[in-house]
Write a protein that holds these residues in place. Structure first.
Motif, short mmCIF file in Angstrom:
data_model
loop_
_atom_site.label_atom_id
_atom_site.label_comp_id
_atom_site.label_asym_id
_atom_site.label_seq_id
_atom_site.Cartn_x
_atom_site.Cartn_y
_atom_site.Cartn_z
N ALA A 193 -14.94 -6.62 17.82
CA ALA A 193 -15.03 -5.20 17.26
C ALA A 193 -13.63 -4.75 17.25
O ALA A 193 -13.40 -3.39 17.16
CB ALA A 193 -16.02 -4.46 18.02
N HIS A 194 -12.71 -5.29 17.73
CA HIS A 194 -11.45 -4.88 18.01
C HIS A 194 -10.41 -5.92 17.07
O HIS A 194 -9.62 -6.83 17.77
CB HIS A 194 -10.89 -5.01 19.56
N GLN A 195 -10.31 -5.65 15.77
CA GLN A 195 -9.53 -6.77 15.02
C GLN A 195 -8.14 -6.12 14.73
O GLN A 195 -8.06 -4.75 14.88
CB GLN A 195 -10.51 -6.82 13.66
N PRO A 196 -7.32 -6.79 14.18
CA PRO A 196 -6.14 -6.15 13.83
C PRO A 196 -6.50 -5.25 12.43
O PRO A 196 -7.34 -5.85 11.78
CB PRO A 196 -5.03 -7.23 13.17
N PRO A 197 -5.50 -4.37 12.13
CA PRO A 197 -6.10 -3.49 11.23
C PRO A 197 -5.74 -4.13 9.64
O PRO A 197 -5.01 -5.04 9.65
CB PRO A 197 -5.15 -2.32 11.25
N LEU A 198 -6.54 -3.63 8.73
CA LEU A 198 -6.31 -4.10 7.25
C LEU A 198 -4.96 -3.65 6.91
O LEU A 198 -4.40 -2.71 7.37
CB LEU A 198 -7.32 -3.37 6.45
N SER A 199 -4.22 -4.45 6.08
CA SER A 199 -2.91 -4.28 5.71
C SER A 199 -3.00 -2.87 4.93
O SER A 199 -3.70 -2.62 4.08
CB SER A 199 -2.38 -5.44 4.94
N ALA A 200 -1.90 -2.22 5.09
CA ALA A 200 -1.81 -0.91 4.49
C ALA A 200 -1.54 -0.98 3.18
O ALA A 200 -1.71 -0.25 2.15
CB ALA A 200 -0.46 -0.12 5.06
N ASP A 201 -1.22 -2.11 2.45
CA ASP A 201 -0.97 -2.52 0.91
C ASP A 201 -2.24 -3.04 0.20
O ASP A 201 -2.18 -2.94 -1.11
CB ASP A 201 0.14 -3.37 0.81
N LEU A 202 -3.34 -3.03 0.93
CA LEU A 202 -4.57 -3.34 0.42
C LEU A 202 -5.23 -2.31 -0.55
O LEU A 202 -5.03 -1.05 -0.02
CB LEU A 202 -5.59 -4.25 1.20
N ASP A 203 -6.10 -2.46 -1.15
CA ASP A 203 -7.04 -1.29 -1.95
C ASP A 203 -8.28 -1.31 -0.93
O ASP A 203 -9.06 -2.11 -0.97
CB ASP A 203 -7.42 -1.79 -3.17
N LEU A 204 -8.02 -0.21 0.12
CA LEU A 204 -8.96 -0.07 0.76
C LEU A 204 -10.60 0.54 0.56
O LEU A 204 -11.34 0.51 1.21
CB LEU A 204 -8.42 1.23 1.83
N ALA A 205 -10.44 0.76 -0.92
CA ALA A 205 -11.76 1.27 -1.69
C ALA A 205 -12.49 0.01 -2.11
O ALA A 205 -13.35 0.09 -2.66
CB ALA A 205 -11.34 2.21 -2.91
N ASP A 206 -12.02 -1.08 -1.88
CA ASP A 206 -12.70 -2.39 -2.09
C ASP A 206 -13.43 -2.93 -1.30
O ASP A 206 -13.34 -2.91 -0.20
CB ASP A 206 -11.59 -3.77 -2.53
N PRO A 207 -14.98 -2.63 -1.44
CA PRO A 207 -16.07 -2.84 -0.49
C PRO A 207 -15.82 -4.58 0.01
O PRO A 207 -16.40 -4.56 1.06
CB PRO A 207 -17.21 -2.75 -1.29
N SER A 208 -15.33 -5.34 -0.81
CA SER A 208 -15.61 -6.60 -0.33
C SER A 208 -14.49 -6.91 0.99
O SER A 208 -14.74 -7.77 1.69
CB SER A 208 -14.88 -7.70 -1.33
N LEU A 209 -13.73 -6.03 1.35
CA LEU A 209 -12.88 -6.17 2.61
C LEU A 209 -13.64 -5.99 3.89
O LEU A 209 -13.22 -6.36 4.79
CB LEU A 209 -11.75 -5.04 2.51
N TYR A 210 -14.90 -5.23 3.67
CA TYR A 210 -15.42 -4.99 4.85
C TYR A 210 -16.73 -5.78 5.08
O TYR A 210 -17.47 -5.71 6.18
CB TYR A 210 -15.94 -3.46 4.82
N THR A 211 -17.03 -6.63 4.25
CA THR A 211 -18.28 -7.60 4.21
C THR A 211 -18.19 -8.40 5.53
O THR A 211 -19.13 -8.98 5.93
CB THR A 211 -18.50 -8.53 3.06
N ARG A 212 -17.09 -8.66 5.97
CA ARG A 212 -16.83 -9.56 7.06
C ARG A 212 -17.15 -8.99 8.47
O ARG A 212 -17.48 -9.53 9.52
CB ARG A 212 -15.56 -10.03 7.28
#
Length: 408
Positions: A193-212
């Motif tokens: 539950a304590h992952q490194p944050p997603l990169s700020a240059d990613l499209d954070l509105a992309d649902p596929s980023l959160y499926t993991r």
């Protein structure tokens, strides 16, 4: 530390002998008339997160129903502004100046579970078990690992199912839960539950980023099913069901069907995980959905009591272990929801917002519907209250700090 002697009778009566001032006092308690106790404890739920306390953005119809059918308290205080010491106060009747657990400290060396309660601690489940109750805890324990003196089974709990370690409980899709002293595997992928944050240059509105960060088994749902089975199994005897849910503690995770109810209803900025815990595409919607998910679980427990014709002889209590999370932590927006109402402070603070918590109680025929109490009370008061309401005042430890609220 004084221990009371009370043996379970094979008859319909529990007979307790308590020595008070050198005089033996005999007291009989009818187990057949003893009320069941269902104590539901939310995790980091704020004073203002419920409809019956003024919330307008989050649906909580079942908890609101409890308030309509029972009593709502306006000045109830948790045992501490953080998890473990608050639960210690609730379970022992000792205020935080006397309670053994003073902070969320981990065992040293690091092993599963928080710093354990000692063997000599007297827990509420232990006293109720002595009085003839079946005792079950379903949810987050956090008072000692499975191999320690603080393990639930060593503190009077007949059946435990859930998270032993509150650090593991930060993930709602864990790979295992504890069934008493045995680990049960869940069909979930392994991730922290304590992952490194997603990169700020990613499209954070992309649902596929959160499926993991999603699995097949949402732990609170599995825990609820075990709690329901416990009630069914013990319907013919008095039982104590302690249901310390992990909701809505971070991380922000909820099944898709729950999230869909709120997605698109609030202005959102995806949270990339840069302030702790997991990323979330719709953090406001997720928090609201988590609270409503807990409310639905409360509704399922109330429905179960109705179906088993147990409602009239069951005291139902709903509270939270401390105030809401600090705004922004893990993506949560407690300012947007006014989770602490108009109170100053959040979790971890000894201002009102960190300590004053919702409290709703229902007992049909015993508590007037729609009642409101301004009594100032706290978690240390629950042990003597429960023991009085179950007819077992002789079992209240002399060192307990709490004052019974039974008359209220």
């Amino acid at each position: 530390m004084r221990r009371h002697t009370c043996r379970r009778s094979l008859l319909a009566m529990a007979i307790c002998v308590v020595v008070v001032g050198g005089v033996a006092c005999r007291r009989e308690v009818s187990l057949a008339a003893a009320p069941n106790i269902v104590f539901i404890l939310a995790d980091d739920l704020g004073w203002g997160d419920l409809g019956c306390y003024g919330q307008t953005r989050i649906r909580t119809p079942n908890i609101d129903r409890l308030a309509l059918e029972g009593m709502r308290f306006t000045h109830h205080y948790s045992g501490s502004p953080v998890c473990a010491p608050s639960r210690c106060v609730l379970m022992t009747g000792l205020h935080s100046g006397h309670a053994f657990i003073r902070d969320n400290r981990q065992r040293v060396p690091r092993e599963p579970g928080q710093y354990p309660m000692p063997d000599e601690a007297v827990f509420l489940p232990e006293l109720l078990k002595q009085a003839g109750y079946a005792t079950g805890v379903f949810g987050k324990w956090g008072l000692g690992g499975p191999e320690t003196s603080g393990a639930p089974q060593r503190q009077g709990v007949d059946r435990f199912f859930g998270f032993n370690c509150q650090g593991v409980a930060h993930n709602y899709y864990p790979t295992q839960l504890w069934d008493n002293d045995r680990e049960v595997t869940l069909e979930n992928p392994e991730f922290s539950a304590h992952q490194p944050p997603l990169s700020a240059d990613l499209d954070l509105a992309d649902p596929s980023l959160y499926t993991r960060y999603v699995g097949d088994t949402y732990a609170p749902d599995r825990i609820l099913s075990e709690a329901i089975a416990f009630v069914k199994r013990h319907r013919e005897q008095p039982f104590f069901l302690f249901f310390p849910s992990t909701i809505p503690h971070l991380a922000l995770q909820v099944p898709a069907d729950a999230l869909a109810e709120y997605q698109g209803k609030f202005p959102e900025t995806p949270y990339r995980g840069d302030k702790g815990y997991l990323p979330q595409i719709a953090p406001r919607a997720c928090y609201a959905a988590m609270v409503s998910r807990l409310d639905e679980q409360v509704g399922q427990l109330l429905q179960l009591l109705d179906e088993l014709q147990l409602s009239d002889r069951t005291l139902v209590v709903f509270a939270s272990d401390n105030g809401p999370a600090v705004n922004g932590t893990g993506g949560v927006d407690t300012d947007f929801f006014q989770s602490a109402g108009d109170l100053r402070g959040r979790k971890g603070s000894i201002y009102e917002g960190g300590l004053r918590v919702p409290l709703v109680v229902r007992w049909p025929g015993k508590i007037a519907a729609g009642a409101v109490s301004d009594r100032v009370c706290g978690f240390e008061d629950w042990l003597p209250t429960v023991m009085e309401l179950t007819g077992n005042t002789g079992l209240i430890p002399q060192e307990a700090d709490g004052v019974s609220m039974a008359a209220t």
